[in-house]
Design a protein around this motif. Sequence first.
Motif, short mmCIF file in Angstrom:
data_model
loop_
_atom_site.label_atom_id
_atom_site.label_comp_id
_atom_site.label_asym_id
_atom_site.label_seq_id
_atom_site.Cartn_x
_atom_site.Cartn_y
_atom_site.Cartn_z
N VAL A 10 -5.09 -2.82 -10.75
CA VAL A 10 -4.67 -1.53 -10.23
C VAL A 10 -4.48 -1.61 -8.72
CG1 VAL A 10 -5.41 0.86 -9.85
CG2 VAL A 10 -5.64 -0.16 -12.11
N ARG A 11 -5.38 -2.30 -8.03
CA ARG A 11 -5.27 -2.41 -6.57
C ARG A 11 -4.02 -3.18 -6.15
NH1 ARG A 11 -11.29 -3.24 -6.26
NH2 ARG A 11 -12.04 -1.16 -5.84
N SER A 12 -3.53 -4.04 -7.01
CA SER A 12 -2.35 -4.82 -6.64
C SER A 12 -1.05 -4.03 -6.83
CB SER A 12 -2.30 -6.13 -7.43
OG SER A 12 -2.04 -5.87 -8.79
N LEU A 13 -1.13 -2.89 -7.47
CA LEU A 13 0.05 -2.06 -7.64
C LEU A 13 0.35 -1.29 -6.36
CD1 LEU A 13 -0.63 -0.47 -11.16
CD2 LEU A 13 0.90 -2.36 -10.63
N SER A 14 1.61 -1.01 -6.14
CA SER A 14 1.98 -0.18 -4.99
C SER A 14 1.68 1.28 -5.32
CB SER A 14 3.46 -0.34 -4.68
OG SER A 14 4.24 0.30 -5.68
N ALA A 15 1.63 2.11 -4.29
CA ALA A 15 1.41 3.54 -4.50
C ALA A 15 2.47 4.12 -5.44
CB ALA A 15 1.40 4.27 -3.17
N ALA A 16 3.72 3.72 -5.25
CA ALA A 16 4.81 4.23 -6.10
C ALA A 16 4.60 3.83 -7.56
CB ALA A 16 6.15 3.73 -5.61
N GLU A 17 4.11 2.61 -7.79
CA GLU A 17 3.85 2.17 -9.17
C GLU A 17 2.68 2.92 -9.79
OE1 GLU A 17 5.28 -2.47 -9.03
OE2 GLU A 17 3.43 -1.92 -8.00
N ILE A 18 1.65 3.18 -8.99
CA ILE A 18 0.51 3.95 -9.48
C ILE A 18 0.95 5.35 -9.86
CG2 ILE A 18 -1.71 4.97 -8.80
CD1 ILE A 18 -2.08 2.45 -6.98
N VAL A 19 1.72 5.98 -8.98
CA VAL A 19 2.22 7.34 -9.24
C VAL A 19 3.10 7.35 -10.48
CG1 VAL A 19 3.74 9.16 -8.33
CG2 VAL A 19 1.97 8.13 -6.86
N CYS A 50 7.10 12.31 -6.55
CA CYS A 50 6.52 11.20 -5.80
C CYS A 50 5.05 11.46 -5.43
CB CYS A 50 7.35 10.88 -4.57
SG CYS A 50 7.36 12.16 -3.32
N LEU A 51 4.51 12.58 -5.88
CA LEU A 51 3.10 12.89 -5.66
C LEU A 51 2.28 12.45 -6.86
CD1 LEU A 51 3.54 16.44 -4.12
CD2 LEU A 51 3.18 14.27 -2.91
N HIS A 52 1.00 12.23 -6.66
CA HIS A 52 0.12 11.73 -7.73
C HIS A 52 -0.35 12.91 -8.60
CE1 HIS A 52 -3.48 9.87 -9.53
NE2 HIS A 52 -2.70 8.80 -9.51
N CYS A 117 5.09 16.01 4.27
CA CYS A 117 4.71 15.53 2.94
C CYS A 117 5.75 14.55 2.43
CB CYS A 117 4.59 16.70 1.98
SG CYS A 117 4.00 16.25 0.34
N GLY A 118 5.29 13.38 2.12
CA GLY A 118 6.15 12.35 1.58
C GLY A 118 5.53 11.80 0.32
N PRO A 119 5.94 10.64 -0.09
CA PRO A 119 5.35 10.04 -1.29
C PRO A 119 3.85 9.85 -1.12
CG PRO A 119 7.31 8.83 -0.61
CD PRO A 119 6.99 9.80 0.49
N ALA A 120 3.14 9.90 -2.23
CA ALA A 120 1.69 9.68 -2.21
C ALA A 120 1.39 8.29 -1.66
CB ALA A 120 1.12 9.82 -3.62
#
Length: 128
Positions: A10-19, A50-52, A117-120
Amino acid sequence: MTHVDEESAVRSLSAAEIVAAEWSAVLSYGPDLIDPAVPRTAYAHPPLRCLHPMVSHGVLYLSRCTRWPRTHDVGTVYPLAEGGYRVRRESDRTLLGEADTVEAAYELVAARLPDGCGPAIDGTSDDL
């Protein structure tokens, strides 16, 4: 895979991939967790997509970060018993308005996003 391995993945994923992964899960929820129209409507708005997302007690919450503690400065849509929706920002307990439809409620959320406010981000509210 062990819990430690899962956390590392999970930590290796980017924020966009997590979202994106969380939206995929939330969009698949059935009516036992949330009215499916709610996440579909929120997801239709690019600035909200783009928010979580997170669901609790039948309500969709959106955060500008992927980890706890999350932000509470994005409006949240609450269904009203008498019909319609109340939109509230929890960070300062501001009532953003009421709407007759879920579509109008999420238009209000999208229109009243916090400044800048932008992507998470992959982090906590302290990292913003």
